[in-house]
Write a protein that holds these residues in place. Structure first.
Motif, PDB file in Angstrom:
ATOM      1  N   PRO A  97       0.849  -1.067  -0.001  1.00  0.00           N
ATOM      2  CA  PRO A  97      -0.056   0.004  -0.005  1.00  0.00           C
ATOM      3  C   PRO A  97       0.980   1.521   0.088  1.00  0.00           C
ATOM      4  CG  PRO A  97       0.008  -1.163   2.144  1.00  0.00           C
ATOM      5  CD  PRO A  97       0.762  -1.738   1.386  1.00  0.00           C
ATOM      6  N   PHE A  98       0.379   2.431  -0.866  1.00  0.00           N
ATOM      7  CA  PHE A  98       1.262   3.449  -0.926  1.00  0.00           C
ATOM      8  C   PHE A  98       1.374   4.252   0.457  1.00  0.00           C
ATOM      9  CE2 PHE A  98       1.921   7.799  -2.094  1.00  0.00           C
ATOM     10  CZ  PHE A  98       3.056   7.801  -2.817  1.00  0.00           C
ATOM     11  N   GLN A  99       0.316   4.327   1.398  1.00  0.00           N
ATOM     12  CA  GLN A  99       0.485   4.843   2.366  1.00  0.00           C
ATOM     13  C   GLN A  99       1.699   4.236   3.371  1.00  0.00           C
ATOM     14  OE1 GLN A  99      -1.955   2.793   1.718  1.00  0.00           O
ATOM     15  NE2 GLN A  99      -3.155   2.053   3.702  1.00  0.00           N
ATOM     16  N   LEU A 100       1.854   3.221   3.323  1.00  0.00           N
ATOM     17  CA  LEU A 100       2.856   2.694   4.098  1.00  0.00           C
ATOM     18  C   LEU A 100       4.542   3.254   3.418  1.00  0.00           C
ATOM     19  CD1 LEU A 100       4.134   0.861   6.417  1.00  0.00           C
ATOM     20  CD2 LEU A 100       4.121  -0.918   4.781  1.00  0.00           C
ATOM     21  N   LEU A 101       4.367   3.597   2.350  1.00  0.00           N
ATOM     22  CA  LEU A 101       5.644   4.021   1.727  1.00  0.00           C
ATOM     23  C   LEU A 101       5.769   5.713   1.384  1.00  0.00           C
ATOM     24  CD1 LEU A 101       5.870   1.626  -1.500  1.00  0.00           C
ATOM     25  CD2 LEU A 101       7.007   1.241   0.761  1.00  0.00           C
ATOM     26  N   MET A 102       4.768   6.155   1.839  1.00  0.00           N
ATOM     27  CA  MET A 102       4.567   7.535   1.653  1.00  0.00           C
ATOM     28  C   MET A 102       5.930   8.274   2.342  1.00  0.00           C
ATOM     29  SD  MET A 102       1.391   9.664   2.832  1.00  0.00           S
ATOM     30  CE  MET A 102       1.238  10.663   4.095  1.00  0.00           C
ATOM     31  N   ILE A 103       5.856   8.129   3.879  1.00  0.00           N
ATOM     32  CA  ILE A 103       7.055   8.617   4.440  1.00  0.00           C
ATOM     33  C   ILE A 103       8.492   8.237   4.066  1.00  0.00           C
ATOM     34  CG2 ILE A 103       7.982   8.917   7.008  1.00  0.00           C
ATOM     35  CD1 ILE A 103       5.666  10.648   6.485  1.00  0.00           C
ATOM     36  N   PRO A 104       8.637   7.102   4.050  1.00  0.00           N
ATOM     37  CA  PRO A 104       9.985   6.607   3.431  1.00  0.00           C
ATOM     38  C   PRO A 104      10.314   7.190   2.058  1.00  0.00           C
ATOM     39  CG  PRO A 104       8.803   4.843   3.703  1.00  0.00           C
ATOM     40  CD  PRO A 104       8.006   5.701   4.160  1.00  0.00           C
ATOM     41  N   LEU A 105       9.394   7.058   1.073  1.00  0.00           N
ATOM     42  CA  LEU A 105       9.721   7.652  -0.161  1.00  0.00           C
ATOM     43  C   LEU A 105       9.862   9.178  -0.204  1.00  0.00           C
ATOM     44  CD1 LEU A 105       7.144   5.987  -2.776  1.00  0.00           C
ATOM     45  CD2 LEU A 105       9.706   6.082  -2.856  1.00  0.00           C
ATOM     46  N   TYR A 106       9.166   9.806   0.735  1.00  0.00           N
ATOM     47  CA  TYR A 106       9.433  11.354   0.857  1.00  0.00           C
ATOM     48  C   TYR A 106      10.796  11.443   1.110  1.00  0.00           C
ATOM     49  CZ  TYR A 106       8.976  16.034   2.882  1.00  0.00           C
ATOM     50  OH  TYR A 106       9.139  17.262   3.002  1.00  0.00           O
TER      51      TYR A 106
END
Lengths: 309, 277
Positions: free
Chosen positions: B115-124
């Motif tokens: 899910p994108f919401q899990l990746l949001m912070i690390p990707l940012y």
């Protein structure tokens, strides 16, 4: 190559055979899929590991080039998050959302797909009408709904004395249900399409034999259609749960950042507020992991419930 | 007799639903060209008060053309990456025998589940701080650069082509790249249209990611600048409703028109593969 036995060097056929066994007949395939593999590693695998790392450490942003220890803190971030009333409220709001959105989605999309199935005139015009909200940017449609549902908006002027006060989006009891209604409307076309595909696989003979047995439309819908599209229902349930857990644009714009007073805040909105606005990526990552676990459990339950007994 | 009554009911249900679905679009389009978009039901079909002033109003606050261009660059970058690398990967998975083919297939399934919401912070953190790509097109495009759904659609279409054709071309000495470009791709043209349409709506409509990484207003795609207008600028504007609807129309109608033109390519079977997690 240095370790290749001399006999194989003298026998090019065998060399080729063993190379084929190791690399496949067309080793160029590895080269073709390499960009995609690199993409998956950089954009999915690495951030996924990084998310878990952040959630278990006291992680914070530092100025570029500055190295500061970010100690391992075990479950501390999870404890912080689970004792934060705003976080718990956002998960409860998601629960309210799902209780309204999921049943409405399943019932409406199944009924509309059934009505649209098999030889309706203007079928493609209906399909376009149902499908267009799903394709359109949420930011656009939120702008329209915001005006329609505002205090002096069209919906309230149609309702007249029946208009709720405080109005839809600024009432703490109606804000989340209004968002649920909006998302149901926006996504329904996609689910109708999934059900339409599933309906193609329901054998005509079942309907015909039910008709000879004297079943009316409603009885046939219950006894033939609903069980016939069971696997699509599982899919629709799981996708609706995932969409509901992902809400960000709607509470951010429609209710002005999860208002009133957090009544429509969602976990992803909090991830943004805590991780980026307040610079606490560690608790934000913990919220993300909790959310994924909750969604996983809900999806498993949905899958179990719709399995054939 | 029962059958005709049922048919009649069916049309009532469908038409009522279609009106509910289409009405907000009508409201958006008419309001965008009205001096004062209506809030009462009796003036829903206006005969006067037409204007294009709403578009100039919103343009004076958010640079409509610049935002549209940013949206276009963002979308074109994603399309290019998806078509080029997606075709290569889809072809390899469907038609080539190489080490790691099975692993690539499994990876594709796993990617759909993250899910994108899990990746949001690390990707940012990774993209703005690690690579320094905040406020750049590349930073916007990167997380969407290869649409996994597109790779799926391509591989399904390549798999359906006859095996003998490939064998004959290989015997004639055609290299795999040449085979892909001049034989396989022309045969899967419908898949190409489907993929372009399915991929187009992703970045064009995307709000969260470009919102996170663009602080500079001149880099923001239309979805982001319109959202800024709605949440910040509108409150300090005398009559923002018309301008909001004008912005919404500009963002919505390119997709609506594309869909109406190509709607026969949007079939249930293609979208069965397009189910995203």
């Amino acid at each position: 190559m240095a370790s290749v036995p001399a006999t194989e060097l003298r026998d090019p056929g065998r060399l080729r055979a063993s190379r084929r066994r190791w690399l496949g007949t067309q080793p160029i395939g590895s080269l073709f899929s390499l960009p995609y593999l690199v993409f998956v590693l950089v954009i999915f695998a690495y951030p996924l590991g990084f998310a878990v790392y952040i959630a278990f450490h006291d992680y914070f942003f530092t100025a570029p080039g500055v190295e500061v220890a970010k100690p391992f803190v075990g479950l501390d971030n999870f404890v912080t998050v689970l004792t934060d009333e705003r976080v718990l409220e956002s998960f409860r709001n998601t629960g309210v959302f799902l209780l309204i959105n999921v049943p409405l989605t399943v019932v409406l999309s199944m009924v509309l797909a059934t009505a649209l199935d098999s030889g309706v005139r203007w079928a493609s015009a209906y399909r376009i009408a149902f499908y267009v909200p799903y394709l359109t940017a949420s930011v656009s449609l939120v702008g329209v709904w915001m005006l329609l549902f505002s205090s002096g908006g069209l919906i309230n002027s149609v309702l007249g004395p029946l208009a709720p006060s405080p109005s839809w989006l600024i009432s703490s009891s109606l804000a989340m249900p209004t968002i649920a209604l909006y998302v149901t409307w926006k996504q329904l076309g996609f689910y109708i399409l999934l059900y339409l595909a599933a309906l193609q696989n329901v054998p005509r003979e079942l309907h015909e034999s039910a008709m000879t047995d004297g079943a009316n439309g409603w009885q046939r819908f219950r006894a033939v259609t609903v069980p016939g599209v069971r696997s699509a229902t599982t899919l629709v349930l799981i996708l609706a749960i995932i969409t509901g857990a992902n809400l960000f644009t709607e509470p951010y714009l429609l209710t002005n950042g999860g208002g009133p007073d957090g009544a429509s805040s969602t976990p992803v909105l909090l991830i943004y507020q805590q991780g980026i606005q307040q610079q606490n990526p560690d608790t934000a990552a913990a919220i993300g992991m909790l959310l994924v676990i909750v969604v996983g459990l809900l999806s498993l339950t949905a899958n179990r419930l719709t399995k054939e007994s | 007799m029962r059958r005709t009554r049922f048919t009649w009911l069916r049309y009532v249900v469908l038409t009522a639903a279609a009106l509910v679905f289409a009405f907000p679009f009508y409201f958006m389009l008419v309001g965008a060209f009205q001096e004062n978009p209506t809030n009462t039901p009796d003036s829903l079909v206006p005969t006067s008060g037409w204007t294009t002033g709403n578009f100039t109003n919103i343009d004076s606050r958010i640079d409509l053309v610049g935002s549209l261009l940013n949206s276009l660059v963002f979308t074109a970058g994603v399309l290019l990456g998806t078509v080029v690398f997606g075709l290569l990967a889809g072809y390899a998975i469907a038609r080539l025998d190489f080490r790691g083919r099975g692993a690539t297939w499994v990876l594709m399934l796993l990617v759909q589940m993250v899910p994108f919401q899990l990746l949001m912070i690390p990707l940012y953190v990774q993209i703005t701080r690690g690579y320094g790509l905040g406020d750049t097109y590349l930073g916007m495009i990167l997380p969407f650069a290869i649409n996994t759904t597109a790779v799926f659609i391509f591989s399904q279409f390549f798999r359906a082509l006859p095996k003998e054709m490939f064998e004959a071309a290989r015997i004639d000495g055609a290299g795999e790249l040449r085979l892909l470009v001049s034989i396989a791709v022309p045969l899967v043209r419908p898949a190409l249209v489907t993929v372009v349409l399915v991929t187009f709506i992703g970045p064009w409509n995307e709000f969260l990611w470009p919102f996170l990484i663009t602080k500079d207003a001149t880099m923001q795609p239309l979805a982001v600048s319109l959202a800024n207008y709605i949440s910040n600028v509108a409150q300090s504007t005398a009559n923002p409703n018309g301008a909001i609807l004008a912005g919404a129309t500009t963002l919505a109608f390119p997709v609506v028109i594309l869909f109406c033109l190509f709607q026969r390519y949007f079939t249930a079977s293609d979208l069965g593969a397009a189910v995203k997690g």
